[in-house]
Design an enzyme around this catalytic site. Sequence first.
Site, PDB file in Angstrom:
ATOM      1  N   GLU A 156       0.968  -1.267   0.034  1.00  0.00           N
ATOM      2  CA  GLU A 156       0.162   0.132  -0.063  1.00  0.00           C
ATOM      3  C   GLU A 156       0.840   1.288   0.047  1.00  0.00           C
ATOM      4  O   GLU A 156       2.035   1.222   0.329  1.00  0.00           O
ATOM      5  CB  GLU A 156      -0.821  -0.174   1.140  1.00  0.00           C
ATOM      6  CG  GLU A 156      -2.003  -1.329   1.025  1.00  0.00           C
ATOM      7  CD  GLU A 156      -2.882  -1.279   1.970  1.00  0.00           C
ATOM      8  OE1 GLU A 156      -2.891  -0.544   3.029  1.00  0.00           O
ATOM      9  OE2 GLU A 156      -3.853  -2.219   1.970  1.00  0.00           O
ATOM     10  N   GLU A 212      -1.991  -9.836  -6.472  1.00  0.00           N
ATOM     11  CA  GLU A 212      -1.902 -10.466  -7.786  1.00  0.00           C
ATOM     12  C   GLU A 212      -0.826  -9.751  -8.720  1.00  0.00           C
ATOM     13  O   GLU A 212      -0.313 -10.386  -9.634  1.00  0.00           O
ATOM     14  CB  GLU A 212      -3.380 -10.691  -8.170  1.00  0.00           C
ATOM     15  CG  GLU A 212      -4.240 -11.501  -7.204  1.00  0.00           C
ATOM     16  CD  GLU A 212      -4.844 -10.413  -6.536  1.00  0.00           C
ATOM     17  OE1 GLU A 212      -4.492  -9.557  -5.815  1.00  0.00           O
ATOM     18  OE2 GLU A 212      -6.319 -10.444  -6.442  1.00  0.00           O
TER      19      GLU A 212
HETATM   20  N1  THU Z   1      -6.263  -6.227  -2.631  1.00  0.00           N
HETATM   21  C1  THU Z   1      -5.372  -7.082  -3.274  1.00  0.00           C
HETATM   22  O1  THU Z   1      -4.616  -7.361  -2.891  1.00  0.00           O
HETATM   23  N2  THU Z   1      -5.979  -7.817  -4.175  1.00  0.00           N
HETATM   24  C2  THU Z   1      -7.371  -7.812  -4.594  1.00  0.00           C
HETATM   25  O2  THU Z   1      -7.775  -8.460  -5.472  1.00  0.00           O
HETATM   26  C3  THU Z   1      -8.187  -7.065  -3.845  1.00  0.00           C
HETATM   27  C4  THU Z   1      -7.652  -5.949  -2.748  1.00  0.00           C
HETATM   28  C5  THU Z   1      -5.789  -5.394  -1.544  1.00  0.00           C
HETATM   29  C6  THU Z   1      -5.715  -3.624  -2.004  1.00  0.00           C
HETATM   30  C7  THU Z   1      -5.603  -3.087  -0.560  1.00  0.00           C
HETATM   31  O3  THU Z   1      -4.033  -3.180  -0.097  1.00  0.00           O
HETATM   32  C8  THU Z   1      -6.331  -3.989   0.324  1.00  0.00           C
HETATM   33  O4  THU Z   1      -6.464  -5.308  -0.438  1.00  0.00           O
HETATM   34  C9  THU Z   1      -7.672  -3.606   0.482  1.00  0.00           C
HETATM   35  O5  THU Z   1      -8.514  -3.199  -0.603  1.00  0.00           O
END
Ligand code: THU
Length: 163
Positions: A64, A75
């Site tokens: 993040e 992913e």
């Molecule tokens: N997130 C993922 O890593 N993959 C997904 O397919 C859905 C969301 C992450 C993004 C963010 O860091 C956190 O989950 C909350 O949305």
Amino acid sequence: MKKLQLQVNLTSYSSENELPEAEQKLVQQAKEATYKSYAPYSNFHVGAALLLEDGNIITANNQENAAFPSGSCAERSAIFWAGANYPDIKIKSIAVLARPGEGSVFQPVSPCGNCRQSMLEYEHRQKEPIRLLMLQPGGGIIATESIADLLPVKFDADDLFGK
Ligand code: THU
């Protein structure tokens, strides 16, 4: 005018133990990858693991950023790493799952639209479908045999350049 229906094929495994051994390991490694995620804003730790055709596994997680859109999902972190480092090795399967908060309870996560599109690109590139494994609500695993199954009305290079 006529209404059309699209069918999405999913395979449901009541337990992870029903998966082939290499994919059981893949799910395990996706779980372990959640512990290295950088998710101080959402506290939602996502792990992804890619099984390559040579048997190697690549893992990644969400990264993040204080400027939220600058972060990366698990992913995409994983598939871009694979594309950058193993461009000629095909990806057989991807496992993705989440671990919210600080505990060790895993929960299903279905790839966001952005990740679906990114994974579709690599499926198209390698001209072979990629199996996607997700945790099943209530236990077990849900699998799709290709990323395209999750984007039934998709846009890829065939649309851009014509088939
Ligand atoms: N997130 C993922 O890593 N993959 C997904 O397919 C859905 C969301 C992450 C993004 C963010 O860091 C956190 O989950 C909350 O949305």
